[in-house]
Design an enzyme around this catalytic site. Structure first.
Site, short mmCIF file in Angstrom:
data_model
loop_
_atom_site.label_atom_id
_atom_site.label_comp_id
_atom_site.label_asym_id
_atom_site.label_seq_id
_atom_site.Cartn_x
_atom_site.Cartn_y
_atom_site.Cartn_z
N THR A 103 97.11 51.28 32.32
CA THR A 103 98.51 51.45 31.94
C THR A 103 98.91 52.92 32.05
O THR A 103 98.06 53.79 31.93
CB THR A 103 98.64 50.99 30.47
OG1 THR A 103 98.41 49.60 30.46
CG2 THR A 103 99.98 51.30 29.87
N ARG A 107 101.57 36.10 29.25
CA ARG A 107 101.05 36.98 28.18
C ARG A 107 101.80 38.33 28.17
O ARG A 107 102.06 38.92 29.20
CB ARG A 107 99.55 37.21 28.40
CG ARG A 107 98.91 38.17 27.39
CD ARG A 107 98.82 39.58 27.92
NE ARG A 107 98.04 40.46 27.05
CZ ARG A 107 98.01 41.78 27.18
NH1 ARG A 107 98.70 42.37 28.12
NH2 ARG A 107 97.30 42.52 26.36
N ASP A 130 101.08 45.08 24.26
CA ASP A 130 101.73 46.01 23.33
C ASP A 130 102.71 46.96 24.01
O ASP A 130 103.62 47.48 23.37
CB ASP A 130 100.66 46.87 22.63
CG ASP A 130 99.87 47.70 23.64
OD1 ASP A 130 99.45 47.13 24.68
OD2 ASP A 130 99.67 48.90 23.41
N THR A 180 97.45 52.90 25.18
CA THR A 180 96.84 52.12 26.24
C THR A 180 95.55 51.48 25.71
O THR A 180 94.85 52.10 24.91
CB THR A 180 96.54 52.97 27.49
OG1 THR A 180 95.86 52.16 28.45
CG2 THR A 180 95.69 54.19 27.17
N GLY A 181 95.29 50.27 26.13
CA GLY A 181 94.08 49.59 25.66
C GLY A 181 94.32 48.11 25.51
O GLY A 181 95.29 47.56 26.05
N GLY A 228 95.87 45.39 24.31
CA GLY A 228 97.16 45.34 23.64
C GLY A 228 97.25 44.50 22.38
O GLY A 228 97.96 44.83 21.44
N1 ASP Z 1 97.89 47.89 26.62
C1 ASP Z 1 98.08 47.19 27.85
C2 ASP Z 1 98.27 45.72 27.54
O1 ASP Z 1 97.59 45.22 26.67
C3 ASP Z 1 96.95 47.32 28.80
C4 ASP Z 1 96.46 48.72 29.00
O2 ASP Z 1 96.85 49.63 28.32
O3 ASP Z 1 95.65 48.95 29.88
O4 ASP Z 1 99.03 45.08 28.20
#
Ligand code: ASP
Length: 346
Positions: free
Chosen positions: A211, A239, A242, A262-263, A265
């Site tokens: 992200t 889906r 976050d 980021t992570g 979500g």
């Molecule tokens: N946070 C993002 C999500 O869950 C994915 C990401 O940050 O890589 O959609």
């Protein structure tokens, strides 16, 4: 009696004034006219030196620098932080290196569905889009929701119809396709053979996340934050993570800070991560670095989540933290500081 009351009032005013001066002396101040921008390009456990040789690192660093420069240019000219982050994020969305815009990950049905959000820390105005795949730059769609509708979030076909009417650049969904991401989906689904030739070998293979996000403070001291993503590879159809959720993946408030996450979500939504960090700063006077650590390591991690956050406080200080092995990240300030990092340096 009146005299006594008068003396009391004057005494009280003098004491209050003094204590205010003292507090102000201790309070950090932002240099007037200073400005800064911080960006991220995703966090993950595959972001390790073994997967990224010097040449690949340079490709990522160059793109992050281009994004920082684009945002910095806006700020330097006296532009608004909201425009600066938009420009920075656009650069990252247009690059197949990151999981946003072109190069977004695929869902379990082999489609790309993108989410984005933007927030103005001065007014708390916000805009977000979810599940779109025909607007070339999802961050512009989020901005359009904020500026041209009375809503905060629009999704799917409805969002796309409105964006087209409002004149945003629309593309065929094939524009977002990259063979690298498609192969990644096939691998995740247990198909080890490459179904399409990889067009860009520089892209990190195991980049599940990726992200992008940006936070900036302009010469006026106004903060803005934004985030854009394709979500998580192999996610279920429909889906939403976050990134488009104000308070979870993105938050900006001039009285505290701006944040982009980021992570995984789902965990950032459950902990209302970005807003939680801002609240810790606002109500508990927690240092931004401690607030980030508290939310990532004591709230998100115990639930099983992983990722990172970038933060820019109201004084123009930059902070970041992550519980993954790496996070693409960088900042550029009017003080001359320019930093880009990829791996965990601890
Ligand atoms: N946070 C993002 C999500 O869950 C994915 C990401 O940050 O890589 O959609």
């Amino acid at each position: 009696m009146k005299k006594i009351i008068l003396v009391f009032i004057i005494g009280f005013i003098i004491i209050s004034c003094n204590s205010e001066v003292k507090t102000n002396d201790k309070t950090p101040k932002r240099d007037p006219n200073s400005f800064a921008i911080v960006i991220h390009g995703g966090a993950g456990n595959g972001i390790v030196p073994e997967n990224l040789n010097e040449e690949k690192q340079k490709v990522y660093k160059d793109k992050l620098q281009e994004a920082l420069n684009a945002g910095y240019f806006v700020l330097e000219k006296g532009g608004k932080s909201i425009d600066a982050i938009q420009e920075a994020i656009k650069v990252l969305e247009d690059s197949p290196l990151f999981n946003a815009g072109k190069g977004a990950v695929f869902n379990s049905e082999g489609n790309q569905e993108m989410d984005a959000s933007i927030m103005d820390g001065k007014t708390l105005n916000s805009g977000a889009v979810a599940g779109i795949n025909h607007v070339k730059n999802p961050i512009l769609a989020a901005r359009m929701v904020m500026d041209s509708t009375k809503h905060v979030m629009l999704s799917g076909k409805g969002a796309e119809r409105i964006m087209e009417k409002l004149g945003l650049e629309m593309v065929d969904s094939s524009y977002f396709f990259t063979s690298n991401r498609y192969n990644q989906l096939k691998r995740l689904q247990g198909n080890q053979t490459r179904v399409v030739n990889t067009s860009n070998e520089n892209i990190l293979n195991d980049n599940k996340y990726g992200t992008v996000g940006a936070v900036a403070i302009d010469k006026q001291g106004n903060i803005a934050a934004g985030t854009s993503t394709g979500g998580i590879a192999n996610k279920k159809y429909g889906r939403i993570g976050d990134s488009p959720i104000i308070g979870a993946g993105t938050y900006a408030n001039n009285i505290t800070c701006g944040i982009s996450c980021t992570g995984t979500g789902e965990y950032f939504i459950r902990t209302v991560a970005a807003h939680e960090v801002s609240n810790l700063i606002q109500y508990k006077n927690t240092h931004p670095m401690e607030a980030l650590h508290e939310v990532i390591f004591n709230q998100i991690a115990p639930l099983g989540g992983e990722g990172g956050m970038i933060l820019l406080d109201k004084y123009g200080n930059v902070f970041w933290d992550f519980n993954t092995k790496g996070m693409f990240r960088g900042y550029k300030k009017s003080t001359g500081d320019n930093v880009i990092e990829i791996f965990n340096l601890n």
